[in-house]
Design an enzyme around this catalytic site. Structure first.
Site: not given
Ligand code: NAD
Length: 494
Positions: A165, A241, A245, A263, A297, A475
């Site tokens: 994002n 993420g 995950t 996060e 997020c 962080e």
């Molecule tokens: P995601 O969890 O699908 O993916 C995030 C990252 O993890 C990607 O690089 C992905 O390839 C990797 N990944 C996926 N499965 C994995 C595994 N089994 N092992 C290791 N790595 C793996 O998330 P997304 O769809 O890319 O992002 C959206 C999410 O991120 C939303 O839930 C959002 O709230 C969250 N987010 C949180 C913050 C925060 O600071 N709290 C900031 C931005 C986004």
């Protein structure tokens, strides 16, 4: 997302490479993933479909670079990171264009939020770590006299895994403290948005950062991310993420006793009290719900409004949201661009249907937008849903798109219970002109950040993170210093 050799606009997609030990390397298995431009649907990039072999090579490079980098004086590490920041500033337009084309956000958002913040992340940690790396000291003055001090030592090779994002913004938020504290790293950006991370590698080379200090493997979570988390030579994992995950990563990392920073997702509420400055609240809630297509997020996805001002709020809010323009990211008039992928667009639209099925009313939006000339792009109209109760799925589950739910409350205690009634605890915003009420309510909200009469005002020296299923750890500075270092006590008997 398997790569093919054709694009919808006839031009060859750009092929990215992993960045290992200072060199751009094709993936060991020779396979690529197709990455579309969300605003047109055209196949724009081929990104490496990395596997454990690529991860092994990257971790080996980072491990080999660690002994020298961890002993490189802080002033030198700082000089190099500031050089990268300068190069990013000089290339800001190119990066903003690339971020927008890869993610779907308006270029103006990338140019005013993502890229400047990525540059600021590098500068912030490069300078903060210069001045405050030391731990505390203590003297025992009883029968045994001793002087103790804390050394903060880098941990080793860090896995830095980021979402789609705010691609470069969130990745540099990890890279900068990781490297400044003397660790080396292997990054795994989201498979949906790899481009600016790839371009950043070029800047690290130009700046003269030694080979192996930063490495980048591209690809999906299962084939590239998970081997990185599992790797025996990676003692710390910083992940941003989704919550699902995050749980999976924690289940792998915890039995290996890795340091873990998570996060995760959010379901952030805004509470509009009866005494709020309604015009300011409306204007900010438009931004907080729909900025970056609602794909932050921290975005507000539940707006709880005191019943006495509910009608006025919803009238003004709907009128303001209807003014938002959905359009091509390159058009400076566009307020919302495209969602990141077709799959995500379908997920967001499915929640509109769920809201209707649960008795909600769609006040505005709720549909895909067909942008002339960009008919295959993944655009969704900014959407307001009313009439849902606290248990409705759209009030509970993270949608992560341009959909926000607005409901009235009768008293402040009800608003607090509603606000806290999700598994998430990332952020909230509170609107009141009464300072005492603001403090009292803020104290009762379960969230990592409570904004009063504002949203997404970020002070990088404040701890950033979530409670409950929104994450573990914080962080920022000094939180990132604590995560990226091990404390060691040296006790000297006097
Ligand atoms: P995601 O969890 O699908 O993916 C995030 C990252 O993890 C990607 O690089 C992905 O390839 C990797 N990944 C996926 N499965 C994995 C595994 N089994 N092992 C290791 N790595 C793996 O998330 P997304 O769809 O890319 O992002 C959206 C999410 O991120 C939303 O839930 C959002 O709230 C969250 N987010 C949180 C913050 C925060 O600071 N709290 C900031 C931005 C986004």
């Amino acid at each position: 997302m398997d790569s093919t050799t054709t694009t919808t606009n006839g031009t060859a997609p750009r092929r990215l490479a992993n960045f290992i030990n200072g060199a751009f390397e094709p993936p060991a298995a020779g396979q690529y993933l197709a990455s579309p431009n969300p605003s047109t649907g055209a196949h724009a990039l081929d990104i490496p479909r990395s596997t454990a072999a690529d991860v092994d090579a990257a971790v080996a490079a980072a491990k080999a670079a660690f002994p020298t980098w961890s002993k490189t004086p802080r002033a030198e590490r700082s000089r190099l990171l500031l050089r990268v920041a300068d190069l990013l500033r000089d290339n800001a337009d190119r990066f903003a264009q690339a971020e927008s084309a890869d993610q779907g956000k308006p270029v103006k958002v990338a140019a005013t939020l993502d890229i400047p913040r990525a540059e600021q992340n590098l500068r912030f940690f490069a300078t903060a770590a210069q001045h405050s790396m030391g731990g505390h000291t203590s003297e025992l003055d009883g029968p045994v006299q001793a002087f103790s001090y804390v050394r903060r030592e880098p941990v080793g090779v860090a896995a830095l895994i980021s979402p789609w994002n705010l691609p470069l913004y969130l990745l540099t938020w990890k890279i900068a403290p990781c490297l400044m504290t003397g660790n080396t790293c292997v990054c795994k950006p989201s498979e949906f948005t790899s481009h600016t991370a790839y371009l950043l590698c070029e800047l690290f080379n130009q700046a003269g950062v030694p080979p192996g200090v930063i490495n980048m493997v591209f690809g999906d979570g299962i084939n590239a991310g998970q081997p990185l988390v599992q790797h025996k030579d990676v003692p710390l994992v910083s992940f941003t993420g989704g919550t699902v995950t995050g749980a999976r990563i924690a289940s792998i990392a915890a039995p290996m006793f890795k340091k873990l920073s998570l996060e995760l997702g959010g379901k952030n509420a805004a509470i509009i009290c009866a005494d709020a400055d309604l015009d300011r609240a409306v204007a900010t809630c438009v931004r907080s719900a729909f900025y970056n297509q609602g794909e932050i997020c921290l975005c507000t996805s539940r707006i709880l409004v005191a019943r006495s001002v509910y009608d006025e709020f919803i009238l003004k809010y709907t009128a303001a949201v209807k003014q938002l323009r959905v359009g091509p990211p390159t058009d400076p008039e566009s307020d919302l661009g495209a969602l990141v992928s077709e799959q995500h667009m379908k997920k967001v639209l499915s929640y509109v249907q769920i809201a209707k099925d649960e008795g909600g009313a769609v006040v505005t939006g709720g549909h895909r937008v067909h942008v002339p000339g960009h008919e295959h792009g993944f655009y969704v109209a900014p959407t307001i849903v009313t009439g849902l109760g606290p248990q409705a799925r759209c009030m509970q589950e993270e949608i992560f798109g341009p959909v926000t739910c607005v409901s009235p409350f009768d008293d402040e205690q009800e608003a607090i219970e509603w606000c806290n009634n999700t598994v998430y605890g990332l952020a909230a915003s509170l609107w009141t002109e009464n300072v005492s009420r603001a403090h009292k309510l803020a104290a009762q909200i379960h969230a990592g950040t409570v904004w009063v009469n504002c949203w997404m005002v970020r002070d990088l020296t404040m701890p950033f993170g979530g409670s409950k299923q929104s994450g573990v750890g914080r962080e920022g500075w000094p939180s990132s210093l604590e995560f990226f270092t091990e404390e060691k006590v040296v006790c000297v008997k006097l």
